[in-house]
Scaffold this motif. Structure first.
Motif, PDB file in Angstrom:
ATOM      1  N   ASP A 205      28.370 -51.906   2.024  1.00 30.63           N
ATOM      2  CA  ASP A 205      29.536 -51.211   2.572  1.00 30.63           C
ATOM      3  C   ASP A 205      29.785 -49.870   1.901  1.00 30.63           C
ATOM      4  O   ASP A 205      30.242 -48.926   2.532  1.00 30.63           O
ATOM      5  CB  ASP A 205      30.790 -52.068   2.416  1.00 30.63           C
ATOM      6  CG  ASP A 205      30.797 -53.272   3.353  1.00 30.63           C
ATOM      7  OD1 ASP A 205      29.813 -53.455   4.092  1.00 30.63           O
ATOM      8  OD2 ASP A 205      31.782 -54.021   3.333  1.00 30.63           O
ATOM      9  N   SER A 206      29.517 -49.796   0.602  1.00 24.49           N
ATOM     10  CA  SER A 206      29.871 -48.598  -0.162  1.00 24.49           C
ATOM     11  C   SER A 206      28.674 -47.865  -0.741  1.00 24.49           C
ATOM     12  O   SER A 206      28.790 -46.707  -1.146  1.00 24.49           O
ATOM     13  CB  SER A 206      30.804 -48.983  -1.323  1.00 24.49           C
ATOM     14  OG  SER A 206      30.115 -49.795  -2.253  1.00 24.49           O
ATOM     15  N   GLY A 207      27.512 -48.527  -0.816  1.00 18.88           N
ATOM     16  CA  GLY A 207      26.363 -47.935  -1.481  1.00 18.88           C
ATOM     17  C   GLY A 207      26.388 -48.124  -2.982  1.00 18.88           C
ATOM     18  O   GLY A 207      25.450 -47.693  -3.666  1.00 18.88           O
ATOM     19  N   ARG A 208      27.412 -48.794  -3.530  1.00  9.25           N
ATOM     20  CA  ARG A 208      27.473 -49.011  -4.976  1.00  9.25           C
ATOM     21  C   ARG A 208      26.293 -49.866  -5.427  1.00  9.25           C
ATOM     22  O   ARG A 208      25.943 -50.851  -4.777  1.00  9.25           O
ATOM     23  CB  ARG A 208      28.786 -49.711  -5.363  1.00  9.25           C
ATOM     24  CG  ARG A 208      30.041 -48.919  -5.060  1.00  9.25           C
ATOM     25  CD  ARG A 208      30.294 -47.829  -6.085  1.00  9.25           C
ATOM     26  NE  ARG A 208      31.563 -47.154  -5.825  1.00  9.25           N
ATOM     27  CZ  ARG A 208      32.714 -47.517  -6.384  1.00  9.25           C
ATOM     28  NH1 ARG A 208      32.771 -48.534  -7.217  1.00  9.25           N
ATOM     29  NH2 ARG A 208      33.819 -46.859  -6.097  1.00  9.25           N
ATOM     30  N   ASN A 209      25.747 -49.500  -6.560  1.00 11.75           N
ATOM     31  CA  ASN A 209      24.618 -50.244  -7.114  1.00 11.75           C
ATOM     32  C   ASN A 209      25.145 -51.233  -8.141  1.00 11.75           C
ATOM     33  O   ASN A 209      25.654 -50.854  -9.186  1.00 11.75           O
ATOM     34  CB  ASN A 209      23.618 -49.274  -7.767  1.00 11.75           C
ATOM     35  CG  ASN A 209      22.381 -49.966  -8.288  1.00 11.75           C
ATOM     36  OD1 ASN A 209      22.250 -51.185  -8.193  1.00 11.75           O
ATOM     37  ND2 ASN A 209      21.474 -49.197  -8.851  1.00 11.75           N
ATOM     38  N   PHE A 210      25.011 -52.523  -7.845  1.00  8.05           N
ATOM     39  CA  PHE A 210      25.450 -53.557  -8.773  1.00  8.05           C
ATOM     40  C   PHE A 210      24.391 -53.867  -9.831  1.00  8.05           C
ATOM     41  O   PHE A 210      24.566 -54.766 -10.637  1.00  8.05           O
ATOM     42  CB  PHE A 210      25.774 -54.851  -8.016  1.00  8.05           C
ATOM     43  CG  PHE A 210      27.081 -54.807  -7.282  1.00  8.05           C
ATOM     44  CD1 PHE A 210      28.249 -54.481  -7.947  1.00  8.05           C
ATOM     45  CD2 PHE A 210      27.144 -55.100  -5.931  1.00  8.05           C
ATOM     46  CE1 PHE A 210      29.462 -54.458  -7.272  1.00  8.05           C
ATOM     47  CE2 PHE A 210      28.354 -55.073  -5.251  1.00  8.05           C
ATOM     48  CZ  PHE A 210      29.515 -54.751  -5.925  1.00  8.05           C
ATOM     49  N   GLY A 211      23.291 -53.158  -9.804  1.00 10.12           N
ATOM     50  CA  GLY A 211      22.259 -53.394 -10.808  1.00 10.12           C
ATOM     51  C   GLY A 211      20.916 -53.752 -10.221  1.00 10.12           C
ATOM     52  O   GLY A 211      20.084 -54.376 -10.890  1.00 10.12           O
ATOM     53  N   GLY A 212      20.689 -53.401  -8.984  1.00  5.44           N
ATOM     54  CA  GLY A 212      19.424 -53.741  -8.346  1.00  5.44           C
ATOM     55  C   GLY A 212      18.370 -52.672  -8.536  1.00  5.44           C
ATOM     56  O   GLY A 212      18.565 -51.686  -9.223  1.00  5.44           O
ATOM     57  N   PHE A 213      17.222 -52.903  -7.901  1.00  4.60           N
ATOM     58  CA  PHE A 213      16.137 -51.942  -8.022  1.00  4.60           C
ATOM     59  C   PHE A 213      15.926 -51.250  -6.678  1.00  4.60           C
ATOM     60  O   PHE A 213      16.270 -51.785  -5.634  1.00  4.60           O
ATOM     61  CB  PHE A 213      14.851 -52.607  -8.500  1.00  4.60           C
ATOM     62  CG  PHE A 213      14.323 -53.687  -7.600  1.00  4.60           C
ATOM     63  CD1 PHE A 213      14.713 -55.003  -7.794  1.00  4.60           C
ATOM     64  CD2 PHE A 213      13.437 -53.401  -6.579  1.00  4.60           C
ATOM     65  CE1 PHE A 213      14.220 -56.000  -6.968  1.00  4.60           C
ATOM     66  CE2 PHE A 213      12.948 -54.390  -5.760  1.00  4.60           C
ATOM     67  CZ  PHE A 213      13.341 -55.708  -5.950  1.00  4.60           C
ATOM     68  N   PRO A 214      15.382 -50.052  -6.707  1.00  4.04           N
ATOM     69  CA  PRO A 214      15.272 -49.246  -5.488  1.00  4.04           C
ATOM     70  C   PRO A 214      14.058 -49.609  -4.655  1.00  4.04           C
ATOM     71  O   PRO A 214      13.178 -50.352  -5.073  1.00  4.04           O
ATOM     72  CB  PRO A 214      15.144 -47.826  -6.040  1.00  4.04           C
ATOM     73  CG  PRO A 214      14.441 -48.026  -7.353  1.00  4.04           C
ATOM     74  CD  PRO A 214      14.937 -49.326  -7.903  1.00  4.04           C
ATOM     75  N   ALA A 215      14.027 -49.059  -3.462  1.00  8.97           N
ATOM     76  CA  ALA A 215      12.928 -49.309  -2.527  1.00  8.97           C
ATOM     77  C   ALA A 215      12.357 -47.987  -2.035  1.00  8.97           C
ATOM     78  O   ALA A 215      13.043 -46.972  -2.012  1.00  8.97           O
ATOM     79  CB  ALA A 215      13.422 -50.131  -1.346  1.00  8.97           C
ATOM     80  N   HIS A 216      11.088 -48.036  -1.641  1.00  4.07           N
ATOM     81  CA  HIS A 216      10.507 -46.900  -0.916  1.00  4.07           C
ATOM     82  C   HIS A 216      10.930 -46.920   0.552  1.00  4.07           C
ATOM     83  O   HIS A 216      11.039 -45.888   1.198  1.00  4.07           O
ATOM     84  CB  HIS A 216       8.978 -46.957  -0.971  1.00  4.07           C
ATOM     85  CG  HIS A 216       8.404 -46.761  -2.335  1.00  4.07           C
ATOM     86  ND1 HIS A 216       7.843 -47.779  -3.064  1.00  4.07           N
ATOM     87  CD2 HIS A 216       8.289 -45.662  -3.108  1.00  4.07           C
ATOM     88  CE1 HIS A 216       7.410 -47.311  -4.228  1.00  4.07           C
ATOM     89  NE2 HIS A 216       7.670 -46.028  -4.269  1.00  4.07           N
ATOM     90  N   LEU A 217      11.116 -48.144   1.084  1.00  5.74           N
ATOM     91  CA  LEU A 217      11.437 -48.331   2.495  1.00  5.74           C
ATOM     92  C   LEU A 217      12.475 -49.441   2.604  1.00  5.74           C
ATOM     93  O   LEU A 217      12.316 -50.501   2.003  1.00  5.74           O
ATOM     94  CB  LEU A 217      10.178 -48.710   3.284  1.00  5.74           C
ATOM     95  CG  LEU A 217      10.363 -49.184   4.731  1.00  5.74           C
ATOM     96  CD1 LEU A 217      10.847 -48.033   5.610  1.00  5.74           C
ATOM     97  CD2 LEU A 217       9.057 -49.758   5.291  1.00  5.74           C
ATOM     98  N   THR A 218      13.532 -49.186   3.362  1.00 11.59           N
ATOM     99  CA  THR A 218      14.523 -50.212   3.669  1.00 11.59           C
ATOM    100  C   THR A 218      14.528 -50.423   5.173  1.00 11.59           C
ATOM    101  O   THR A 218      14.659 -49.467   5.942  1.00 11.59           O
ATOM    102  CB  THR A 218      15.923 -49.791   3.188  1.00 11.59           C
ATOM    103  OG1 THR A 218      15.921 -49.698   1.761  1.00 11.59           O
ATOM    104  CG2 THR A 218      16.970 -50.804   3.618  1.00 11.59           C
ATOM    105  N   VAL A 219      14.384 -51.665   5.580  1.00  9.05           N
ATOM    106  CA  VAL A 219      14.405 -52.000   7.005  1.00  9.05           C
ATOM    107  C   VAL A 219      15.663 -52.813   7.276  1.00  9.05           C
ATOM    108  O   VAL A 219      15.854 -53.899   6.711  1.00  9.05           O
ATOM    109  CB  VAL A 219      13.160 -52.815   7.413  1.00  9.05           C
ATOM    110  CG1 VAL A 219      13.149 -53.022   8.929  1.00  9.05           C
ATOM    111  CG2 VAL A 219      11.889 -52.110   6.966  1.00  9.05           C
ATOM    112  N   THR A 220      16.524 -52.263   8.100  1.00 10.30           N
ATOM    113  CA  THR A 220      17.753 -52.954   8.463  1.00 10.30           C
ATOM    114  C   THR A 220      17.723 -53.236   9.957  1.00 10.30           C
ATOM    115  O   THR A 220      16.803 -52.812  10.658  1.00 10.30           O
ATOM    116  CB  THR A 220      18.986 -52.124   8.060  1.00 10.30           C
ATOM    117  OG1 THR A 220      20.160 -52.924   8.150  1.00 10.30           O
ATOM    118  CG2 THR A 220      19.134 -50.885   8.934  1.00 10.30           C
ATOM    119  N   PHE A 221      18.745 -53.949  10.453  1.00  9.94           N
ATOM    120  CA  PHE A 221      18.656 -54.492  11.802  1.00  9.94           C
ATOM    121  C   PHE A 221      19.867 -54.123  12.657  1.00  9.94           C
ATOM    122  O   PHE A 221      20.994 -54.102  12.180  1.00  9.94           O
ATOM    123  CB  PHE A 221      18.506 -56.018  11.735  1.00  9.94           C
ATOM    124  CG  PHE A 221      17.444 -56.443  10.762  1.00  9.94           C
ATOM    125  CD1 PHE A 221      16.114 -56.110  10.981  1.00  9.94           C
ATOM    126  CD2 PHE A 221      17.773 -57.119   9.603  1.00  9.94           C
ATOM    127  CE1 PHE A 221      15.130 -56.456  10.068  1.00  9.94           C
ATOM    128  CE2 PHE A 221      16.807 -57.479   8.688  1.00  9.94           C
ATOM    129  CZ  PHE A 221      15.478 -57.140   8.912  1.00  9.94           C
TER     130      PHE A 221
END
Length: 561
Positions: A205-221
């Motif tokens: 919802d906000s784009g806040r990073n809770f501590g995850g790792f990034p991606a080269h590609l994100t596929v959403t639906f």
């Protein structure tokens, strides 16, 4: 219109489609997995061995393809929910293409949701599910050599509402995976990280990073999520910066929802969040029979001697975007300075608030821009008061820079704002104008969904009773009736060279010029934001603020205007 959804809105749409009987959850999960695999091979066609010149006949077994593909491998990290179910589909489809696929599951297979459990069983018919152990994952990943290694993050997606915790996650997410994506890991310089829906650890919802790792590609639906276009100024790899390329895969929801009532398909009505697109040609057209006053008269107030440059930038932008006439309201002591710098732009002396009231008596003035280089003294406070409160023709008012500071310091003046006003604050100005909203917006998010910039801007517009354009690489524009739109200079519209002195003054002038021509405040703010970035992209590196208005003819020609 391109909609951006919150996670709760996406879940509601999926639930409505399933409950209607038009589609099953298992079908949606299968289509999601197909969309991820298609996006992988569209993004990196060199990975798709099935499209090589060798062909791929139906008699070629996965075992044969696996040997022929040169050891290409996929590591699929599945979580305990339906995002993990999508991961099992991806694993199966890649395996069917001959890839060597290894799956690690966080959680108990018996406790998976029904659809995810069904796809887990389908995967088990061709491969194994490894028990989650970060040490094993790391040893497996670093100890294998392959032509290409694709890591699929199917852990949490939009379902995560809290920071990732524990030493194991610290090892996996904060040290190991980000190093690989930055190219610092000598084991895996060319591997590809793919996130399903959103990178796990990012609040969609906000784009806040809770501590995850990034991606080269994100596929959403179905639709992009708001967080895909936001910035997280507190942590790296939040929002757009953590998503890499974003691909929206069609899973057939539009078709499934088509027969349902409009309020089900669009529960937010006009409050849906939109992604700003190019302005329509009709908004910017001029007719052959028109004259200058039919395209509006913009008045831009200038600061005193030595401080006229910002207003001149705004005035130039208003003229270039098509205002029929632009006048600079200048303190008498600065008129000679301004006269030496302008030609097509006119000027009038504006000594004080009484003089401004006289100038505004010209009913042909259709927009007023004030704030760039204006100053914050008592004279300027009176000017802003006259501009906002004045009983004049219903011209639009763009308030920027110093004018925002003056409004923030005077609650009565703040209360006089009206629907024909547009406020254009950056972060610091937003904090002064809306201190309670800003405090909530920047507060550390211990659980999700975090308070997103979209909601902060919408609440600010409702509080001010006018359009608010909250600037940044993830600009958000909201109207007091709940309309909200995102204009993000990210992904394929990134323009980092736009961070230059005076660029905001040009944006204020663009909006004023468009309002002068008759565009409504929300419409003018959206079109101005889009043109602002498009001019920067057309010019490229080396841009300074003076270049932006001069790129408008080229950009407008490309729009067909």
């Amino acid at each position: 219109m391109t909609e951006l959804l919150k996670a709760s809105e996406m879940r509601a749409l999926e639930r409505a489609a399933i409950e209607s009987g038009a589609v099953t959850g298992l079908e949606l999960m299968e289509r999601a997995g197909q969309g991820v695999v298609a996006a992988i091979f569209e993004t990196w066609p060199e990975l798709d061995g099935a499209k090589s010149e060798r062909g791929a006949g139906p008699s070629r077994s996965p075992e044969y393809l696996e040997r022929e593909e040169g050891g290409r491998r996929a590591l699929v990290l599945c979580g305990p929910g339906n995002n993990g179910g999508d991961g099992f589909v991806v694993a199966r489809l890649l395996r069917e293409r001959g890839w060597r696929v290894d799956v690690f599951l966080l959680g108990d297979p018996e406790k998976l949701p029904p659809d995810a459990q069904a796809n887990c069983q389908r995967w088990l018919a061709m491969g194994e599910v490894r028990t989650w152990d970060v040490g094993d994952i790391r040893a497996f990943y670093c100890g294998n050599e392959a032509d290409q290694f694709v890591i699929v993050d199917a852990l949490f997606g939009t379902g995560l509402t809290r920071p990732l915790s524990g030493d194991d996650f610290e090892t996996l997410f904060h040290t190991f995976m980000p190093d690989a994506i930055r190219g610092n890991n000598p084991h895996r310089r060319s591997d590809k990280f793919v996130a399903i829906d959103v990178p796990s650890g990012m609040d969609s919802d906000s784009g806040r990073n809770f501590g995850g790792f990034p991606a080269h590609l994100t596929v959403t639906f179905h639709r992009a999520k708001i967080g895909h276009y936001m910035a997280d100024e507190c942590l790296p790899y939040g929002g757009a910066a953590g998503c890499g390329d974003v691909v929206v895969a069609d899973i057939g929801l539009d078709e499934a929802l088509a027969r349902l009532p409009a309020e089900v398909r669009n529960p937010n009505g006009s409050g849906v969040c939109r992604l700003v697109g190019a302005p329509r040609k009709a908004q910017l057209d001029k007719t052959a029979a028109s004259h200058k006053f039919s395209h509006g008269h913009a008045l831009v107030l200038s600061g005193g001697p030595g401080r006229t440059g910002a207003a001149r930038l705004a005035a130039r932008a208003a003229l270039r975007v098509g205002a029929g006439l632009v006048t600079l309201g200048v303190p008498p002591a600065a008129m000679q300075e301004v006269a030496a710098q302008v030609t097509a732009i006119m000027q009038k002396p504006v000594r004080d608030a009484a003089a401004l009231a006289d100038v505004l008596g010209d009913r042909r003035i259709t927009a007023l821009c004030l704030g760039p280089g204006l100053g914050t003294g008592s004279r300027e406070a009176d000017l802003v008061d006259t501009a906002v409160r004045g009983d004049h023709a219903p011209y639009g008012v763009v308030l920027d820079a110093d004018a925002l500071t003056l409004v923030a310091g005077d609650r009565e003046l703040f209360g006089a704002l009206h629907p024909r006003c547009v406020l254009t604050p950056h972060g610091g100005e937003f904090a002064r104008l809306f201190p309670e909203i800003h405090a909530k917006f920047v507060a550390p998010a211990e659980r999700g969904p975090a308070y997103p910039k979209v909601d902060a801007t919408r609440d600010a517009a409702a509080r001010a009773g006018c359009v608010v354009l909250f600037k940044g690489p993830d600009t958000v524009i909201a109207a007091p009736d709940g309309q909200v739109a995102v204009h993000a200079a990210v992904h394929d519209r990134a323009a980092p060279w736009l961070a230059t002195a005076g660029a905001g003054d040009v944006l204020a002038g663009l909006i004023a010029g468009l309002m002068a021509r008759g565009l409504a405040p929300m419409e003018a703010a959206e079109a101005g934001a889009w043109l602002h970035v498009e001019c920067a992209r057309a010019f490229g590196p080396g841009l300074i603020a003076e270049d932006l208005p001069e790129m408008l003819p080229q950009v407008l020609r490309q729009l067909g205007a």
